[in-house]
Write a protein that holds these residues in place. Structure first.
Motif, mmCIF file in Angstrom:
data_model
loop_
_atom_site.group_PDB
_atom_site.id
_atom_site.type_symbol
_atom_site.label_atom_id
_atom_site.label_comp_id
_atom_site.label_asym_id
_atom_site.label_seq_id
_atom_site.Cartn_x
_atom_site.Cartn_y
_atom_site.Cartn_z
ATOM 1 N N LEU A 47 0.920 -1.180 0.040
ATOM 2 C CA LEU A 47 -0.032 -0.135 -0.353
ATOM 3 C C LEU A 47 0.948 1.279 0.108
ATOM 4 C CD1 LEU A 47 -2.098 2.075 1.332
ATOM 5 C CD2 LEU A 47 -2.976 0.699 -0.107
ATOM 6 N N ASP A 48 0.943 1.829 -1.063
ATOM 7 C CA ASP A 48 2.105 3.016 -1.259
ATOM 8 C C ASP A 48 1.083 4.074 -1.007
ATOM 9 O OD1 ASP A 48 4.484 4.505 -1.877
ATOM 10 O OD2 ASP A 48 2.957 4.937 -3.978
ATOM 11 N N GLY A 49 1.699 5.019 -0.438
ATOM 12 C CA GLY A 49 1.097 6.612 -0.255
ATOM 13 C C GLY A 49 0.173 6.672 0.921
ATOM 14 N N ILE A 92 8.856 17.364 -6.247
ATOM 15 C CA ILE A 92 9.840 17.263 -5.227
ATOM 16 C C ILE A 92 8.992 17.945 -4.029
ATOM 17 C CG2 ILE A 92 11.003 19.316 -5.262
ATOM 18 C CD1 ILE A 92 13.509 18.093 -4.664
ATOM 19 N N ASN A 93 9.174 17.411 -2.570
ATOM 20 C CA ASN A 93 8.568 17.889 -1.555
ATOM 21 C C ASN A 93 9.438 19.041 -1.096
ATOM 22 O OD1 ASN A 93 7.853 18.651 1.153
ATOM 23 N ND2 ASN A 93 7.229 16.503 1.673
ATOM 24 N N ALA A 94 8.891 20.261 -1.544
ATOM 25 C CA ALA A 94 9.617 21.284 -1.268
ATOM 26 C C ALA A 94 9.656 21.755 0.265
ATOM 27 C CB ALA A 94 8.984 22.655 -1.941
ATOM 28 N N ARG A 109 4.364 19.633 -9.101
ATOM 29 C CA ARG A 109 3.283 18.773 -8.508
ATOM 30 C C ARG A 109 3.807 17.847 -7.560
ATOM 31 N NH1 ARG A 109 0.022 21.508 -10.729
ATOM 32 N NH2 ARG A 109 -1.761 21.210 -12.204
ATOM 33 N N TRP A 110 3.137 17.642 -6.462
ATOM 34 C CA TRP A 110 3.569 16.735 -5.624
ATOM 35 C C TRP A 110 2.285 15.946 -4.942
ATOM 36 C CZ3 TRP A 110 7.839 14.201 -4.442
ATOM 37 C CH2 TRP A 110 8.044 13.443 -3.354
ATOM 38 N N VAL A 111 1.993 14.746 -5.500
ATOM 39 C CA VAL A 111 0.675 14.176 -4.785
ATOM 40 C C VAL A 111 1.108 13.604 -3.471
ATOM 41 C CG1 VAL A 111 -0.800 12.434 -5.262
ATOM 42 C CG2 VAL A 111 -0.036 13.468 -6.913
ATOM 43 N N SER A 125 2.198 10.424 -3.145
ATOM 44 C CA SER A 125 1.886 8.833 -3.291
ATOM 45 C C SER A 125 2.781 8.640 -4.591
ATOM 46 C CB SER A 125 0.556 8.375 -3.740
ATOM 47 O OG SER A 125 -0.430 8.536 -2.619
ATOM 48 N N LEU A 126 3.858 7.976 -4.398
ATOM 49 C CA LEU A 126 4.813 7.704 -5.447
ATOM 50 C C LEU A 126 3.947 7.296 -6.556
ATOM 51 C CD1 LEU A 126 7.548 7.309 -6.672
ATOM 52 C CD2 LEU A 126 7.666 4.958 -5.489
ATOM 53 N N VAL A 127 3.181 6.164 -6.505
ATOM 54 C CA VAL A 127 2.543 5.633 -7.410
ATOM 55 C C VAL A 127 1.779 6.704 -8.452
ATOM 56 C CG1 VAL A 127 1.944 3.505 -6.639
ATOM 57 C CG2 VAL A 127 0.504 5.330 -6.095
ATOM 58 N N LEU A 169 11.706 13.943 -7.899
ATOM 59 C CA LEU A 169 12.961 13.623 -6.902
ATOM 60 C C LEU A 169 12.578 13.499 -5.441
ATOM 61 C CD1 LEU A 169 13.215 16.683 -8.909
ATOM 62 C CD2 LEU A 169 15.573 16.137 -8.407
ATOM 63 N N TYR A 170 13.287 12.338 -4.741
ATOM 64 C CA TYR A 170 13.186 12.215 -3.419
ATOM 65 C C TYR A 170 14.665 11.976 -3.056
ATOM 66 C CZ TYR A 170 10.994 12.411 0.934
ATOM 67 O OH TYR A 170 10.491 12.849 2.399
ATOM 68 N N PRO A 171 15.244 13.182 -3.040
ATOM 69 C CA PRO A 171 16.865 13.145 -2.832
ATOM 70 C C PRO A 171 17.345 12.768 -1.305
ATOM 71 C CG PRO A 171 16.350 15.480 -2.701
ATOM 72 C CD PRO A 171 14.975 14.561 -2.979
ATOM 73 N N GLY A 200 17.457 9.327 1.248
ATOM 74 C CA GLY A 200 16.051 9.623 0.869
ATOM 75 C C GLY A 200 15.302 8.933 1.894
ATOM 76 N N ARG A 201 14.040 8.665 1.197
ATOM 77 C CA ARG A 201 13.000 8.032 1.867
ATOM 78 C C ARG A 201 12.445 6.734 1.176
ATOM 79 N NH1 ARG A 201 7.462 10.230 4.459
ATOM 80 N NH2 ARG A 201 6.580 8.153 4.627
ATOM 81 N N LEU A 202 12.774 6.621 0.047
ATOM 82 C CA LEU A 202 12.054 5.390 -0.809
ATOM 83 C C LEU A 202 13.009 4.279 -0.759
ATOM 84 C CD1 LEU A 202 10.591 7.764 -3.713
ATOM 85 C CD2 LEU A 202 9.242 6.719 -1.688
ATOM 86 N N TYR A 207 11.483 -2.477 -2.905
ATOM 87 C CA TYR A 207 9.999 -2.342 -2.926
ATOM 88 C C TYR A 207 9.483 -1.428 -3.814
ATOM 89 C CZ TYR A 207 11.017 -4.769 1.252
ATOM 90 O OH TYR A 207 11.405 -5.680 2.236
ATOM 91 N N GLU A 208 10.340 -0.126 -3.875
ATOM 92 C CA GLU A 208 9.753 1.098 -4.698
ATOM 93 C C GLU A 208 10.522 1.321 -5.970
ATOM 94 O OE1 GLU A 208 9.512 3.521 -0.979
ATOM 95 O OE2 GLU A 208 7.393 3.503 -1.041
ATOM 96 N N ALA A 209 11.823 1.950 -5.408
ATOM 97 C CA ALA A 209 12.654 2.375 -6.700
ATOM 98 C C ALA A 209 12.835 1.192 -7.905
ATOM 99 C CB ALA A 209 14.052 2.768 -5.978
#
Ligand code: F6P
Ligand code: MN
Length: 318
Positions: A110-112, A193-195, A227-229, A231-233, A247-249, A259-261, A265-267
């Motif tokens: 369950l991503d996001g 990106i999460n600014a 844009r930054w939702v 939820s990676l998906v 970018l999730y640096p 980073g966070r991801l 499982y994700e990248a």
């Protein structure tokens, strides 16, 4: 409109690993149809976004839906004899399923999850690997990968490494081909990106975003949208549709040095799709798909999307 299983039959071929991956995708699609139903109308008095009271291996507080989705994915994989191991973002260790299995399935069930309560898209991500090489292998080895999005439409993006297939769930729990030639535009004017972490960024990320924000007056000589939702998906789906860079640096916050991801499982699954669509996916040094994971839950800086823009970001790297 072609049904998912019809399309999958055409890619099954005589390769037994690919055939095993096809069986797995069919089983995941059944579980996802049930998860989509649960999200639309939770049975009983289940509060899907409520804290479950537990944390996953990475220290994230699990929501009820994280735990339910993980159980539903695991139950689905139990029915596929080819699956040797289940690697879940929600579980500490690898879950052995079938002794004679030939493939490994890694998943973010369950991503996001921070978006569950907000009625914003969430998803299920999966990666299918050969079992012979063990749990920790580079993403380049993936046999197949994809992700489902639970949004206004429930959808699936899937690749076996060559082209990408896109499917949409109908009202009867069946996935049909969306008849969409998935390619990521090489050029883009949109970043994600999460600014809110700006003051924590390393100087290369800060300089790259500053130049995007400078617009027509800056060195990029054009305006950028953001844009930054969260939820990676959902951010990824948009980039497959209309281009963009995500970018999730790494940043200076404690615990965010990579980073966070999560790589496994994700990248990795998203990067496998991105490369198949002509885009690029890097950790700031090289391709995501070439990294050997050090542990199941390892994090990785993740930058992906339109090829020209990922190249442009790399020019800011020291
Ligand atoms: O799974 C992690 C995740 O929820 C991704 O779906 C999303 O891209 C990211 O975290 C959002 O992180 P943040 O809340 O730090 O912006
Ligand atoms: Mn996730």
């Amino acid at each position: 409109m072609s049904h998912l299983s019809t399309t999958l039959e055409s890619v099954a071929s005589r390769d037994p690993l690919r055939a095993a991956a096809v069986d797995t995708v069919k089983a995941l699609a059944l579980a996802v149809a049930d998860i989509a139903t649960l999200i639309r109308w939770p049975s009983g008095d289940v509060a899907l976004g409520a804290a479950s009271g537990s944390a996953n291996a990475d220290g994230d507080n699990q929501k009820a839906l994280d735990v339910l989705a993980d159980e539903m994915i695991q139950n689905a994989l139990c029915k596929v004899p080819s699956v040797a191991l289940y690697l879940s973002e929600e579980q500490d260790g690898a879950v052995p399923l079938h002794d004679s299995g030939t493939i490994i399935v890694a998943s973010d069930p369950l991503d996001g999850s921070s978006n569950i309560d907000t009625n914003v898209s969430v998803g299920t991500i999966f990666s299918i690997l050969p079992a012979v090489d063990g749990a920790l292998q580079a993403g380049r080895n993936q046999i197949a990968a994809g992700f489902f999005v639970y949004g206004p439409q429930t959808t699936l993006l899937l690749t076996f490494g060559e082209s990408i297939m896109a499917f949409q769930l109908d009202n009867d729990g069946q996935f049909y081909d969306m008849d969409w030639q998935v390619r990521i535009e090489p050029k883009t004017d949109e970043f994600a990106i999460n600014a809110s972490n700006m003051r924590q960024w390393q100087s290369d990320v800060a300089a790259y975003i500053a130049d995007c924000l400078a617009g027509t007056n800056g060195p990029r000589r054009r305006n950028f949208n953001m844009r930054w939702v969260g939820s990676l998906v959902a951010d990824a789906w948009r980039i497959f549709r209309r281009g963009g860079i995500f970018l999730y640096p790494a940043d200076a916050r404690s615990g965010y040095g990579a980073g966070r991801l999560r790589l496994v499982y994700e990248a990795n699954p998203v990067a496998f799709l991105v490369e198949a669509a002509g885009g690029k996916a890097v950790d700031g040094n090289g391709p995501i798909l070439d990294i050997l994971p050090e542990s199941l839950h390892a994090r990785v800086p993740f930058i992906f999307g339109s090829a020209n823009e990922v190249d442009e970001f790399m020019r800011y790297r020291p």
